[in-house]
Motif scaffolding. Structure first.
Motif, PDB file in Angstrom:
ATOM      1  N   UNK A   1      15.826   2.024 -13.518  1.00  0.00           N
ATOM      2  CA  UNK A   1      15.839   2.796 -14.760  1.00  0.00           C
ATOM      3  C   UNK A   1      14.456   3.258 -15.211  1.00  0.00           C
ATOM      4  N   UNK A   2      13.488   2.358 -15.139  1.00  0.00           N
ATOM      5  CA  UNK A   2      12.140   2.694 -15.622  1.00  0.00           C
ATOM      6  C   UNK A   2      11.348   3.416 -14.531  1.00  0.00           C
ATOM      7  N   UNK A   3      11.353   2.882 -13.337  1.00  0.00           N
ATOM      8  CA  UNK A   3      10.780   3.602 -12.203  1.00  0.00           C
ATOM      9  C   UNK A   3       9.313   3.359 -11.919  1.00  0.00           C
TER      10      UNK A   3
ATOM     11  N   UNK B   1       4.044   6.765 -21.540  1.00  0.00           N
ATOM     12  CA  UNK B   1       4.241   6.373 -20.142  1.00  0.00           C
ATOM     13  C   UNK B   1       3.379   7.194 -19.185  1.00  0.00           C
ATOM     14  N   UNK B   2       2.789   8.279 -19.689  1.00  0.00           N
ATOM     15  CA  UNK B   2       1.908   9.096 -18.852  1.00  0.00           C
ATOM     16  C   UNK B   2       0.728   8.302 -18.320  1.00  0.00           C
ATOM     17  N   UNK B   3       0.287   7.290 -19.073  1.00  0.00           N
ATOM     18  CA  UNK B   3      -0.847   6.478 -18.607  1.00  0.00           C
ATOM     19  C   UNK B   3      -0.480   5.746 -17.312  1.00  0.00           C
ATOM     20  N   UNK B   4       0.738   5.191 -17.248  1.00  0.00           N
ATOM     21  CA  UNK B   4       1.172   4.501 -16.027  1.00  0.00           C
ATOM     22  C   UNK B   4       1.370   5.500 -14.886  1.00  0.00           C
ATOM     23  N   UNK B   5       1.941   6.650 -15.200  1.00  0.00           N
ATOM     24  CA  UNK B   5       2.174   7.669 -14.162  1.00  0.00           C
ATOM     25  C   UNK B   5       0.837   8.117 -13.574  1.00  0.00           C
ATOM     26  N   UNK B   6      -0.138   8.400 -14.431  1.00  0.00           N
ATOM     27  CA  UNK B   6      -1.441   8.856 -13.943  1.00  0.00           C
ATOM     28  C   UNK B   6      -2.186   7.766 -13.173  1.00  0.00           C
ATOM     29  N   UNK B   7      -1.987   6.498 -13.589  1.00  0.00           N
ATOM     30  CA  UNK B   7      -2.575   5.382 -12.847  1.00  0.00           C
ATOM     31  C   UNK B   7      -2.031   5.349 -11.418  1.00  0.00           C
ATOM     32  N   UNK B   8      -0.704   5.484 -11.274  1.00  0.00           N
ATOM     33  CA  UNK B   8      -0.101   5.430  -9.931  1.00  0.00           C
ATOM     34  C   UNK B   8      -0.529   6.643  -9.108  1.00  0.00           C
TER      35      UNK B   8
ATOM     36  N   UNK C   1       0.797  -1.224   0.000  1.00  0.00           N
ATOM     37  CA  UNK C   1       0.000   0.000   0.000  1.00  0.00           C
ATOM     38  C   UNK C   1       0.827   1.271   0.000  1.00  0.00           C
ATOM     39  N   UNK C   2       2.113   1.143   0.323  1.00  0.00           N
ATOM     40  CA  UNK C   2       2.976   2.332   0.350  1.00  0.00           C
ATOM     41  C   UNK C   2       3.645   2.551  -1.003  1.00  0.00           C
ATOM     42  N   UNK C   3       4.420   3.623  -1.079  1.00  0.00           N
ATOM     43  CA  UNK C   3       5.077   3.976  -2.340  1.00  0.00           C
ATOM     44  C   UNK C   3       6.155   2.932  -2.678  1.00  0.00           C
ATOM     45  N   UNK C   4       6.207   2.536  -3.943  1.00  0.00           N
ATOM     46  CA  UNK C   4       7.179   1.516  -4.366  1.00  0.00           C
ATOM     47  C   UNK C   4       8.604   2.058  -4.318  1.00  0.00           C
ATOM     48  N   UNK C   5       9.593   1.181  -4.042  1.00  0.00           N
ATOM     49  CA  UNK C   5      10.990   1.603  -3.922  1.00  0.00           C
ATOM     50  C   UNK C   5      11.722   1.596  -5.258  1.00  0.00           C
TER      51      UNK C   5
ATOM     52  N   UNK D   1       9.161   9.477 -10.403  1.00  0.00           N
ATOM     53  CA  UNK D   1       7.861   9.574  -9.720  1.00  0.00           C
ATOM     54  C   UNK D   1       7.892   9.144  -8.251  1.00  0.00           C
ATOM     55  N   UNK D   2       8.317   7.901  -7.980  1.00  0.00           N
ATOM     56  CA  UNK D   2       8.193   7.400  -6.607  1.00  0.00           C
ATOM     57  C   UNK D   2       9.158   8.118  -5.665  1.00  0.00           C
ATOM     58  N   UNK D   3      10.354   8.441  -6.148  1.00  0.00           N
ATOM     59  CA  UNK D   3      11.310   9.145  -5.299  1.00  0.00           C
ATOM     60  C   UNK D   3      10.787  10.542  -4.947  1.00  0.00           C
TER      61      UNK D   3
END
Ligand code: AMP
Ligand code: MG
Length: 325
Positions: A176-178, A309-316, A148-152, A284-286
């Motif tokens: 690299x991908x993040x 990749x914006x689709x994945x960013x907006x999903x997160x 449930x927390x932010x991925x490392x 993003x996660x950092x």
């Protein structure tokens, strides 16, 4: 217990030897991958898989992705249709997970698949692949963070969150991908996008010539029980599509987009000043963690374009902002 941290660029042989020992003992190891850091354990060993769920506090109905060294290894554990083979050949090793029918008697334990007749399979890039090849068994590996927390995306992120619960963390630098892998399931010639991730829908369409289908919200939840609405959550609350920022809020923006009131906040992060979505995904996660650590009770997030990749960013971001129980 405090985790030992080994830098894989300084001591690759030591990292491999110690990782294999911990895996053989039935314990998880935190390993770098190109998406995020994974908490990897032997996918055929129920005690080892149980330790993944316990370490993360992850609900057991949420199946784990099984990581393979290459396509040939993956074919020992799952049945591939022609389209899935094409996707595997185009994107493996890489941030793509395919949901496939599990081979009977494959040896992957039901705890890893949450009892489903399918298995999520990915072939990661880099050192993770070497570990799997040497171990010669699939590694079940969710992200190496408390559920449930932010991925490392760095060994430091993992150590701060789970360092006291782990034996070994391998440090391979920033991921690299993040963002996590794109999850697809092929069904009768259609490609279902179960989770947007490090391979964009455009790339998948370019390779296959088939438009990806996005299951409507609730059906995605049934498809993959782990796709919980609230996930990747920082301690602070998040509000999206912010066009201005209030005093005391932290701000995360994209592409230098100006926000009214920016001068009122001490903590301003730009995911990519030049407007590069790959750079934004990697940051993003950092930046979510840093904004959270700034002490602000609210993180305002500007608009991120929804293509590529914006689709994945907006999903997160949507999951990080979702109401929490
Ligand atoms: P995570 O390990 O946190 O990246 O999550 C893995 C994701 O893959 C979760 O959303 C799972 O629900 C999904 N997943 C893993 N195995 C399967 C499967 N057999 N069928 C559908 N989804 C799966
Ligand atoms: Mg995760």
């Amino acid at each position: 217990m405090t985790a030992k941290i080994i830098d894989i660029t300084l001591d690759p042989d030591g990292a491999l030897t110690e990782a294999l020992q911990v895996l053989r003992d039935g314990f998880p190891v935190a390993i770098p991958t190109e998406t995020v850091y994974g908490l990897a354990a032997d996918a055929t060993n129920p005690a080892a898989i149980t330790r993944i769920y316990e370490t993360k506090g992850r609900p057991r109905f949420n199946p784990l992705i099984c990581h393979m060294a290459d396509r040939a290894m993956a074919e020992r554990y799952a049945h591939f249709d022609a389209l899935s083979l094409k996707l595997a050949d185009a994107f493996w090793p890489g941030p793509l997970t395919l949901i496939l029918p599990l081979r009977e008697g494959s040896g992957i334990h039901a705890l890893a698949t949450a009892g489903l007749e399918t298995v999520g399979i990915r072939v990661p890039q880099g050192f993770a692949g070497q570990i799997i090849r040497a171990f010669d068994r699939p590694l079940a590996a969710p992200s190496a963070n408390t559920s449930g927390k932010i991925s490392p995306t760095s060994a430091r992120h993992v150590a701060d969150d789970l360092g006291e619960k782990l034996r070994l963390i391998l440090d391979g630098g920033a991921s690299m991908v993040g963002v996590e892998s794109t999850i697809l399931r092929v069904e009768g010639g259609t490609i279902l996008l179960l989770r947007p991730g490090g391979i964009s829908a455009d790339e998948i369409e370019a390779v296959t010539g088939i438009a990806v289908t996005r299951p409507a919200g609730p059906s995605a939840t049934i498809e993959a029980p782990g796709m919980l609405a609230s996930h990747y959550a920082p301690g602070a609350a998040l509000r999206l599509d912010a066009t201005e920022v209030a005093e005391g809020e932290a701000l995360i923006r994209f592409g230098g987009e100006p926000q009214a009131g920016t001068e009122r906040t001490a903590a301003v992060f730009d995911l990519s000043p030049s407007g590069d979505l790959a750079e934004a995904a990697a940051n993003l996660f950092d930046m979510l963690k840093q904004a959270d650590a700034s002490g602000a009770a609210m993180i305002a997030v500007g608009t991120v374009p929804n293509h590529g990749l914006g689709e994945a960013i907006n999903d997160r971001l949507a999951r990080a902002a979702a109401p929490r129980d």
